[in-house]
Design a protein around this motif. Sequence first.
Motif, mmCIF file in Angstrom:
data_model
loop_
_atom_site.group_PDB
_atom_site.id
_atom_site.type_symbol
_atom_site.label_atom_id
_atom_site.label_comp_id
_atom_site.label_asym_id
_atom_site.label_seq_id
_atom_site.Cartn_x
_atom_site.Cartn_y
_atom_site.Cartn_z
ATOM 1 N N TYR A 116 127.240 60.265 -6.296
ATOM 2 C CA TYR A 116 126.090 59.792 -5.647
ATOM 3 C C TYR A 116 124.933 59.716 -6.872
ATOM 4 O O TYR A 116 124.215 58.664 -7.017
ATOM 5 N N THR A 117 124.676 60.585 -7.522
ATOM 6 C CA THR A 117 123.697 60.645 -8.754
ATOM 7 C C THR A 117 123.980 59.598 -9.698
ATOM 8 O O THR A 117 122.905 58.613 -10.008
ATOM 9 N N GLU A 118 125.249 59.211 -10.234
ATOM 10 C CA GLU A 118 125.659 58.263 -11.082
ATOM 11 C C GLU A 118 125.089 56.952 -10.622
ATOM 12 O O GLU A 118 125.010 56.218 -11.590
ATOM 13 N N PHE A 119 125.735 56.731 -9.511
ATOM 14 C CA PHE A 119 125.252 55.176 -8.910
ATOM 15 C C PHE A 119 124.251 55.242 -8.076
ATOM 16 O O PHE A 119 124.093 54.243 -7.405
ATOM 17 N N SER A 120 123.113 55.923 -8.090
ATOM 18 C CA SER A 120 122.017 55.784 -7.388
ATOM 19 C C SER A 120 121.205 54.527 -7.299
ATOM 20 O O SER A 120 120.575 54.277 -6.516
ATOM 21 N N ASP A 121 121.368 53.999 -8.875
ATOM 22 C CA ASP A 121 120.516 52.891 -9.043
ATOM 23 C C ASP A 121 121.320 51.558 -8.543
ATOM 24 O O ASP A 121 120.511 50.556 -8.214
ATOM 25 N N VAL A 122 122.464 51.597 -7.945
ATOM 26 C CA VAL A 122 123.075 50.645 -7.461
ATOM 27 C C VAL A 122 123.808 50.901 -6.214
ATOM 28 O O VAL A 122 124.415 50.169 -5.582
ATOM 29 N N PHE A 123 123.406 52.092 -5.627
ATOM 30 C CA PHE A 123 124.027 52.329 -4.255
ATOM 31 C C PHE A 123 123.625 51.496 -3.185
ATOM 32 O O PHE A 123 124.577 51.024 -2.378
ATOM 33 N N ASP A 124 122.629 51.168 -2.966
ATOM 34 C CA ASP A 124 122.412 50.067 -2.007
ATOM 35 C C ASP A 124 123.080 48.930 -1.972
ATOM 36 O O ASP A 124 123.736 48.565 -0.933
ATOM 37 N N LEU A 125 123.081 48.081 -3.204
ATOM 38 C CA LEU A 125 123.628 46.914 -3.276
ATOM 39 C C LEU A 125 125.253 47.037 -3.155
ATOM 40 O O LEU A 125 125.883 46.474 -2.500
ATOM 41 N N TRP A 126 125.882 47.968 -3.852
ATOM 42 C CA TRP A 126 127.369 48.035 -4.166
ATOM 43 C C TRP A 126 127.906 48.828 -2.748
ATOM 44 O O TRP A 126 129.035 48.454 -2.284
ATOM 45 N N THR A 127 127.039 49.797 -2.103
ATOM 46 C CA THR A 127 127.681 50.236 -0.716
ATOM 47 C C THR A 127 127.506 48.979 0.242
ATOM 48 O O THR A 127 128.832 48.941 1.032
ATOM 49 N N LYS A 128 126.692 48.174 0.489
ATOM 50 C CA LYS A 128 126.721 46.951 1.307
ATOM 51 C C LYS A 128 127.748 45.998 0.816
ATOM 52 O O LYS A 128 128.453 45.491 1.572
ATOM 53 N N LYS A 129 127.641 45.542 -0.387
ATOM 54 C CA LYS A 129 128.350 44.258 -0.726
ATOM 55 C C LYS A 129 129.711 44.678 -1.384
ATOM 56 O O LYS A 129 130.616 44.003 -1.028
ATOM 57 N N LYS A 130 129.989 45.655 -2.016
ATOM 58 C CA LYS A 130 131.390 46.277 -2.573
ATOM 59 C C LYS A 130 132.160 46.722 -1.282
ATOM 60 O O LYS A 130 133.266 46.326 -1.196
ATOM 61 N N ASN A 131 131.751 47.882 -0.421
ATOM 62 C CA ASN A 131 132.137 48.440 0.581
ATOM 63 C C ASN A 131 132.166 47.834 1.733
ATOM 64 O O ASN A 131 132.718 48.358 2.765
ATOM 65 N N GLY A 132 131.107 46.861 1.911
ATOM 66 C CA GLY A 132 131.172 46.308 3.320
ATOM 67 C C GLY A 132 130.476 47.219 4.308
ATOM 68 O O GLY A 132 130.510 47.001 5.500
ATOM 69 N N TYR A 133 129.817 47.886 3.867
ATOM 70 C CA TYR A 133 129.227 49.454 4.777
ATOM 71 C C TYR A 133 128.199 48.759 5.702
ATOM 72 O O TYR A 133 127.247 48.083 5.541
ATOM 73 N N ARG A 134 128.274 49.286 7.003
ATOM 74 C CA ARG A 134 127.596 48.812 8.050
ATOM 75 C C ARG A 134 127.196 50.039 8.879
ATOM 76 O O ARG A 134 126.618 49.728 10.194
ATOM 77 N N GLY A 135 127.340 51.297 8.578
ATOM 78 C CA GLY A 135 127.257 52.242 9.553
ATOM 79 C C GLY A 135 125.760 52.578 9.702
ATOM 80 O O GLY A 135 125.342 52.711 11.019
ATOM 81 N N TYR A 136 124.864 52.168 8.849
ATOM 82 C CA TYR A 136 123.237 52.256 9.071
ATOM 83 C C TYR A 136 122.907 51.210 10.135
ATOM 84 O O TYR A 136 122.051 51.519 10.954
ATOM 85 N N GLU A 137 123.587 49.887 10.245
ATOM 86 C CA GLU A 137 123.102 48.912 11.224
ATOM 87 C C GLU A 137 123.632 49.188 12.688
ATOM 88 O O GLU A 137 123.093 49.190 13.680
ATOM 89 N N ILE A 138 124.866 50.007 12.764
ATOM 90 C CA ILE A 138 125.469 50.246 13.821
ATOM 91 C C ILE A 138 124.595 51.363 14.423
ATOM 92 O O ILE A 138 124.259 51.354 15.692
ATOM 93 N N ALA A 139 124.187 52.456 13.646
ATOM 94 C CA ALA A 139 123.503 53.623 14.206
ATOM 95 C C ALA A 139 122.027 52.875 14.669
ATOM 96 O O ALA A 139 121.580 53.486 15.798
ATOM 97 N N ALA A 140 121.247 52.215 14.001
ATOM 98 C CA ALA A 140 119.928 51.722 14.102
ATOM 99 C C ALA A 140 119.896 50.591 15.642
ATOM 100 O O ALA A 140 119.159 50.919 16.507
ATOM 101 N N LEU A 141 121.103 50.088 15.705
ATOM 102 C CA LEU A 141 121.092 49.245 17.104
ATOM 103 C C LEU A 141 121.391 50.169 18.199
ATOM 104 O O LEU A 141 121.123 49.871 19.244
ATOM 105 N N HIS A 142 122.275 51.305 18.004
ATOM 106 C CA HIS A 142 122.652 52.231 19.046
ATOM 107 C C HIS A 142 121.093 53.086 19.311
ATOM 108 O O HIS A 142 120.819 53.177 20.722
ATOM 109 N N VAL A 143 120.196 53.364 18.329
ATOM 110 C CA VAL A 143 119.071 53.898 18.755
ATOM 111 C C VAL A 143 118.195 53.049 19.547
ATOM 112 O O VAL A 143 117.607 53.441 20.613
#
Length: 272
Positions: free
Chosen positions: A79-106
């Motif tokens: 996480y430290t090594e890739f902190s500068d690209v974490f947002d972009l790559w988590t979403k674009k490379k991994n297709g991560y949506r956990g945060y969206e699912i959580a927010a909509l549930h809230v």
Amino acid sequence: MTRENDMTRENDMTRENDMTRENDMARENDMTRENDMAREKGVLEKREAEWNRVSNEIFSNCISLKVDQHTIEDQQRFYTEFSDVFDLWTKKKNGYRGYEIAALHVARTFGDNKTVKILDFAAGTGLFAEELLKLGFRNVDAMDCNEKLLDISRSKKIYRDLYLVEPHPTALHAIPDDTYDLFLSAGTFFVASSYPGAEYFEEMTRIVKPGGMILLVTSEAYVTDQCTWNDWDTIRAFEDRGVLRAGHVIRGEAYRNGHTAAVFTYEVLQTQ
């Protein structure tokens, strides 16, 4: 006339020489830019390969091998090594949506009650809080054990308070009883033996107000019977003691590439 012609020729030659020098400089600049871009591309490709290798080892091998071969230190180095690209790559490379699912549930759970007090546990770079802000929820604190990621969250000015803590259930000791209406964690619980799990429930139920909620979003792949690091008996014991009530586990929504989500909800009935 001869002198004028000579001067004209000299001026023309001077202009030609100037243009030649300018063209040479432009070519040199173009070559420099191309070389810089090639180096940057090479560095980026190496980083992408390393991201893919390590993230696959941490987030996939623990499923296929049914064991977690990585330590908390391994995770945090990643996480430290890739902190500068974490947002972009988590979403674009991994297709991560956990945060969206959580927010909509809230939003579905609390509706117009935008003042609920929320702890975003393992907040990372603040992806979840950014989604909450879009929905009008602003009373959110962040807690994480990675300083680099938390610094990024701090720079976004999306949290009220931020807590840098050790990766252990004792991290919650500093929070008074009955502080939060919602304890939320997206993409962290039940991932592997080195990630948070049942051992955190004692403190989670203590800091959430009676009538409040615990919301945990993860991949369905991490909560199968084969993932033996998950201690469901300990969690059920809290239900048996009347400390919390488990809701229906919501499954099937796209979570990240190749994974569907499992959303766990618990109502806290009484303080520990």
